[in-house]
Design a protein around this motif. Structure first.
Motif, mmCIF file in Angstrom:
data_model
loop_
_atom_site.group_PDB
_atom_site.id
_atom_site.type_symbol
_atom_site.label_atom_id
_atom_site.label_comp_id
_atom_site.label_asym_id
_atom_site.label_seq_id
_atom_site.Cartn_x
_atom_site.Cartn_y
_atom_site.Cartn_z
ATOM 1 N N ASN A 71 34.445 24.126 -96.119
ATOM 2 C CA ASN A 71 35.437 24.280 -97.193
ATOM 3 C C ASN A 71 35.368 25.673 -97.813
ATOM 4 O OD1 ASN A 71 36.589 21.687 -97.057
ATOM 5 N ND2 ASN A 71 35.006 20.829 -98.377
ATOM 6 N N PRO B 273 46.528 18.799 -87.511
ATOM 7 C CA PRO B 273 45.153 18.402 -87.789
ATOM 8 C C PRO B 273 44.523 19.309 -88.840
ATOM 9 C CG PRO B 273 45.518 18.574 -85.427
ATOM 10 C CD PRO B 273 46.735 19.118 -86.099
ATOM 11 N N THR B 274 43.564 18.776 -89.530
ATOM 12 C CA THR B 274 42.860 19.533 -90.561
ATOM 13 C C THR B 274 42.041 20.656 -89.957
ATOM 14 O OG1 THR B 274 42.737 17.548 -91.909
ATOM 15 C CG2 THR B 274 41.202 19.299 -92.452
ATOM 16 N N ALA B 275 41.500 20.438 -88.765
ATOM 17 C CA ALA B 275 40.593 21.423 -88.174
ATOM 18 C C ALA B 275 40.559 21.282 -86.668
ATOM 19 C CB ALA B 275 39.188 21.224 -88.732
ATOM 20 N N HIS C 157 29.827 20.402 -94.392
ATOM 21 C CA HIS C 157 31.229 20.214 -94.769
ATOM 22 C C HIS C 157 31.615 21.153 -95.916
ATOM 23 C CE1 HIS C 157 34.841 18.075 -96.262
ATOM 24 N NE2 HIS C 157 34.994 17.803 -94.966
ATOM 25 N N GLY D 119 36.750 13.662 -89.739
ATOM 26 C CA GLY D 119 37.950 12.832 -89.829
ATOM 27 C C GLY D 119 38.351 12.299 -88.465
#
Length: 155
Positions: free
Chosen positions: A42, A122-124, A38, A67
């Motif tokens: 980032n 969405p974040t990813a 993770h 998530g």
């Protein structure tokens, strides 16, 4: 308690991307191993994790560590998600019996940002390549943080 792995994070360029080596995503990763992955995401924005052999359920389980997952959107030719895993969209330009097996039909994806039409995108996204051509088939990524940071002040 998940499986601890000695993984290596290897940057692939100064602008974007890193390769994760030594990970087996079929396994339930322990929190420390996942935290390393993770943090690499980032730091590098795009991760490449080679030589995985995942079922749709394993892909969804790993993805969920980042998530909540959205159900796969309907494509132009209908809904193409993995059976039993509606959050796993099948993208393919392969035809079987004259019918597409994936959301692209007999086409290539054009430059886009996944689900940018949502108020809160969405974040990813995770792209799991099952079949990769010997030549061509390139997928491109851009670092929008760097793009913004390098714009002239008057723009």
């Amino acid at each position: 308690m998940g499986k601890r792995m000695n993984i290596e994070v290897v940057p692939v360029s100064d602008a974007i991307g890193a390769e994760i080596r030594g990970a087996d995503l079929r396994l339930d990763l322990d929190d420390t191993t996942f935290a390393t992955i993770h943090q690499a995401w980032n730091d590098h924005l795009i991760l490449r994790i080679r030589d995985q052999d995942l079922t749709p359920a394993q892909l969804a389980a790993f993805s969920h560590r980042f998530g909540d997952l959205d159900p796969a959107p309907a494509g132009g030719d209908g809904i193409f998600h993995a059976e039993g895993n509606p959050e796993v969209l099948i993208l393919s330009n392969v035809l079987q019996g004259g019918k597409p097996i994936g959301a692209l039909g007999f086409a290539e994806a054009k430059w886009h940002t996944d689900m940018s039409y949502y108020d809160i995108p969405p974040t990813a996204s995770i792209l799991y390549a099952v079949e990769v051509p010997e030549a061509g088939g390139h997928t491109g990524f851009c670092n929008m943080y760097t793009a913004l940071e390098t714009l002239p002040d008057d723009i």
